[in-house]
Design a protein around this motif. Structure first.
Motif, PDB file in Angstrom:
ATOM      1  N   ASN A  78       0.828  -1.186   0.000  1.00  0.00           N
ATOM      2  CA  ASN A  78       0.000   0.000   0.000  1.00  0.00           C
ATOM      3  C   ASN A  78       0.876   1.254   0.000  1.00  0.00           C
ATOM      4  O   ASN A  78       1.700   1.439   0.878  1.00  0.00           O
ATOM      5  CB  ASN A  78      -0.900  -0.018   1.227  1.00  0.00           C
ATOM      6  N   ASP A 127       1.499   3.927   2.810  1.00  0.00           N
ATOM      7  CA  ASP A 127       1.548   3.361   4.158  1.00  0.00           C
ATOM      8  C   ASP A 127       2.659   2.344   4.341  1.00  0.00           C
ATOM      9  O   ASP A 127       3.282   2.275   5.404  1.00  0.00           O
ATOM     10  CB  ASP A 127       0.197   2.726   4.517  1.00  0.00           C
ATOM     11  N   GLU A 128       2.936   1.520   3.315  1.00  0.00           N
ATOM     12  CA  GLU A 128       3.943   0.466   3.440  1.00  0.00           C
ATOM     13  C   GLU A 128       5.192   0.719   2.607  1.00  0.00           C
ATOM     14  O   GLU A 128       6.241   0.167   2.890  1.00  0.00           O
ATOM     15  CB  GLU A 128       3.337  -0.881   3.036  1.00  0.00           C
ATOM     16  N   THR A 167      -3.022   8.383  -5.970  1.00  0.00           N
ATOM     17  CA  THR A 167      -2.044   8.774  -4.963  1.00  0.00           C
ATOM     18  C   THR A 167      -0.995   9.581  -5.717  1.00  0.00           C
ATOM     19  O   THR A 167      -0.191   9.021  -6.463  1.00  0.00           O
ATOM     20  CB  THR A 167      -1.382   7.546  -4.285  1.00  0.00           C
ATOM     21  N   GLN A 224       1.659  12.795  -2.208  1.00  0.00           N
ATOM     22  CA  GLN A 224       1.111  11.750  -1.337  1.00  0.00           C
ATOM     23  C   GLN A 224       1.876  10.429  -1.366  1.00  0.00           C
ATOM     24  O   GLN A 224       1.824   9.667  -0.416  1.00  0.00           O
ATOM     25  CB  GLN A 224      -0.345  11.475  -1.717  1.00  0.00           C
ATOM     26  N   THR A 260       8.313  12.583   6.650  1.00  0.00           N
ATOM     27  CA  THR A 260       8.114  11.996   7.966  1.00  0.00           C
ATOM     28  C   THR A 260       9.321  12.285   8.833  1.00  0.00           C
ATOM     29  O   THR A 260      10.435  12.394   8.347  1.00  0.00           O
ATOM     30  CB  THR A 260       7.871  10.472   7.881  1.00  0.00           C
ATOM     31  N   ARG A 320      10.470   4.852   9.439  1.00  0.00           N
ATOM     32  CA  ARG A 320       9.856   4.877   8.108  1.00  0.00           C
ATOM     33  C   ARG A 320      10.880   5.107   6.996  1.00  0.00           C
ATOM     34  O   ARG A 320      10.540   5.227   5.843  1.00  0.00           O
ATOM     35  CB  ARG A 320       8.809   5.990   8.031  1.00  0.00           C
TER      36      ARG A 320
END
Length: 84
Positions: free
Chosen positions: A2, A5-6, A23, A66, A71, A76
């Motif tokens: 994903n 997220d991943e 995205t 996106q 972060t 991450r």
């Protein structure tokens, strides 16, 4: 997997449609005009036997969208270093 997220995904050259994907794709924007202008100047210098630059470093611009959000969470990133 994903996105984002991943896994984070980053493209290159900031193609027009990438901001329209479901995205939006994070990308590196290469200064195309500067690449062409510097290349032409180097070619003209060489053909006229003038000494000029033999190497040029142009810095791309990171456009964060996106697909690879910024972060501050070191877990991450694969290096654990701070974002650019």
């Amino acid at each position: 997997m994903n996105v984002p997220d991943e896994i984070a995904v980053v493209g290159c050259d900031d193609i027009m449609f990438v901001g329209l994907l479901s995205t939006a794709l994070t990308t590196l924007r290469v200064p195309e005009y500067d690449v062409g202008a510097r290349s032409a100047r180097m070619l003209l210098d060489r053909t006229s036997s003038r000494s000029g630059e033999s190497e040029v470093l142009l810095r791309p611009e990171l456009i964060v969208r996106q697909s690879a959000p910024r972060t501050r969470d070191p877990s991450r990133t694969n290096t654990g270093v701070e974002d650019i």
